[in-house]
Design a protein around this motif. Structure first.
Motif, PDB file in Angstrom:
ATOM      1  N   PHE A 167      31.662  -5.014   3.149  1.00 14.28           N
ATOM      2  CA  PHE A 167      31.801  -3.583   3.430  1.00 14.28           C
ATOM      3  C   PHE A 167      32.890  -3.368   4.472  1.00 14.28           C
ATOM      4  O   PHE A 167      33.121  -4.205   5.344  1.00 14.28           O
TER       5      PHE A 167
ATOM      6  N   MET B 254      23.956  -3.803  -2.763  1.00 11.78           N
ATOM      7  CA  MET B 254      25.054  -4.018  -1.823  1.00 11.78           C
ATOM      8  C   MET B 254      26.208  -4.757  -2.484  1.00 11.78           C
ATOM      9  O   MET B 254      27.381  -4.356  -2.365  1.00 11.78           O
TER      10      MET B 254
ATOM     11  N   LYS C 153      30.124   0.449   8.762  1.00 14.70           N
ATOM     12  CA  LYS C 153      28.746   0.929   8.756  1.00 14.70           C
ATOM     13  C   LYS C 153      28.714   2.432   9.010  1.00 14.70           C
ATOM     14  O   LYS C 153      29.455   2.937   9.862  1.00 14.70           O
TER      15      LYS C 153
ATOM     16  N   LEU D 238      26.762   3.584   0.586  1.00 14.84           N
ATOM     17  CA  LEU D 238      25.414   3.186   0.187  1.00 14.84           C
ATOM     18  C   LEU D 238      24.385   3.999   0.948  1.00 14.84           C
ATOM     19  O   LEU D 238      24.429   4.081   2.189  1.00 14.84           O
TER      20      LEU D 238
ATOM     21  N   THR E  82      27.940  -2.537  -5.076  1.00 16.15           N
ATOM     22  CA  THR E  82      28.724  -1.463  -4.460  1.00 16.15           C
ATOM     23  C   THR E  82      30.073  -1.986  -3.987  1.00 16.15           C
ATOM     24  O   THR E  82      31.127  -1.395  -4.264  1.00 16.15           O
TER      25      THR E  82
ATOM     26  N   ALA F 282      20.727   3.789   1.521  1.00 14.32           N
ATOM     27  CA  ALA F 282      19.580   2.911   1.309  1.00 14.32           C
ATOM     28  C   ALA F 282      18.258   3.662   1.301  1.00 14.32           C
ATOM     29  O   ALA F 282      17.344   3.312   0.544  1.00 14.32           O
TER      30      ALA F 282
ATOM     31  N   GLY G 190      26.221  -6.603   6.378  1.00 10.67           N
ATOM     32  CA  GLY G 190      27.165  -5.730   5.699  1.00 10.67           C
ATOM     33  C   GLY G 190      28.574  -6.287   5.713  1.00 10.67           C
ATOM     34  O   GLY G 190      29.289  -6.236   4.709  1.00 10.67           O
TER      35      GLY G 190
ATOM     36  N   ASP H 296      28.553   0.710   4.368  1.00 11.80           N
ATOM     37  CA  ASP H 296      27.147   0.320   4.322  1.00 11.80           C
ATOM     38  C   ASP H 296      26.273   1.459   4.839  1.00 11.80           C
ATOM     39  O   ASP H 296      26.719   2.362   5.540  1.00 11.80           O
TER      40      ASP H 296
ATOM     41  N   ARG I 233      16.493  -6.780   4.256  1.00 15.15           N
ATOM     42  CA  ARG I 233      17.163  -5.991   3.226  1.00 15.15           C
ATOM     43  C   ARG I 233      17.274  -6.733   1.890  1.00 15.15           C
ATOM     44  O   ARG I 233      18.162  -6.456   1.079  1.00 15.15           O
TER      45      ARG I 233
END
Length: 284
Positions: free
Chosen positions: A215, A175, A218, A151, A178, A153, A210, A191, A168
């Motif tokens: 996810f 999110m 990160k 992702l 995804t 952002a 996340g 993420d 967010r």
């Protein structure tokens, strides 16, 4: 189609912290050798100015050839595959564990990259940046072709005409979509980065969100973000202890044939036991 063996091969390695490293910064590449991140993305796109592309490719080529980060996966983010820079980037990325394709709107961009990569078995699979409005609306088709989704952002908010929010809230739909698309096809889902390096509490909150969304980890942009991300996406001691107790409860003779049992004041199902086992597998 994306390699199914790649997805299976990367189901065990952890991607709790994946560090973006500019290909134009040799010192950053060298520093990344010593860091504890789970994977590295060598960036030839946004983090590298046009005048530095050539030297960045050379540095990336050397790092990939030398397996600079050991057994940790090395991903190279290229420029758009339809551009001259993208084609040169792919040549520099030979031997990488994956190639991250930016500004993917749908399967067409991945097909263009695949033509440049070639079809030889040892060539790197493709990951896709989810950073355009079209990508969010095409996630199922993208996940069917890509081995991983990342992702983005910052670019996505720009495409939406939106503003950054600490909670967010304006990214929650993207999110969820995804992660859902990634899970539907057995892919990796990472993420987006957190830009404010001084906002440690905000970073921790973003990591927690996340992980709650499912996810795998990160993407990070600074060494100080690595350890907090790894902790956030790892099961806590309390979670692992509860998971073991739950599995023990279902293993009791009186519960072995039950679909639902009472456990620590709650009613839990077999799916809770499956989730507990998955959590312990992730922690092993």
């Amino acid at each position: 189609m994306a390699s199914s063996s790649w997805s299976k091969a990367l189901s065990r390695p952890r991607f709790r912290s994946t560090l973006f490293v500019p290909g134009s910064h040799p010192r950053a590449i060298e520093k990344a050798r010593t860091l504890t991140c789970d994977a590295v993305i060598l960036d030839l796109e946004d983090a590298v100015g046009d005048s530095d592309k050539h030297t960045a490719r050379a540095a990336v080529r050397d790092a990939v050839a030398a397996r600079a980060f050991g057994a940790r996966p090395t991903v190279v983010r290229i420029n758009a595959p339809g551009s001259e820079a993208g084609a040169e980037d792919i040549r520099a990325a030979r031997g990488a564990d994956a190639i991250l394709v930016p500004k993917v709107n749908g399967p067409a961009e991945l097909a263009a990259a695949r033509l440049l990569v070639g079809q030889r078995p040892k060539e790197a699979p493709l990951w896709a940046m989810v950073e355009t409005s079209a990508a969010v609306l095409s996630l199922n088709a993208i996940a069917a072709e890509a081995a991983g989704l990342v992702l983005g952002a910052n670019d996505l908010l720009k495409a939406m005409g939106a503003r950054h929010r600490p909670d967010r809230a304006n990214l929650l739909a993207a999110m969820a979509l995804t992660v859902t698309a990634a899970r539907a096809h057995g892919r990796i889902a990472l993420d987006s980065v957190h830009n404010d390096l001084t906002d440690k509490d905000g970073f921790l909150a973003a990591c927690a969100l996340g992980r709650d969304f499912g996810f795998d980890g990160k993407t990070v942009i600074h060494p100080d973000q690595i350890a907090p991300a790894q902790r956030a996406f790892a099961p806590s001691p309390e979670e692992t202890a509860r998971a073991r107790r739950l599995l023990d409860a279902f293993a009791l003779p009186e519960n072995r044939d039950k679909g639902v049992i009472a456990f620590e004041g709650r009613m839990v199902e077999r799916l809770d036991a499956e989730m507990a086992q998955r959590l312990l597998d992730e922690d092993s």
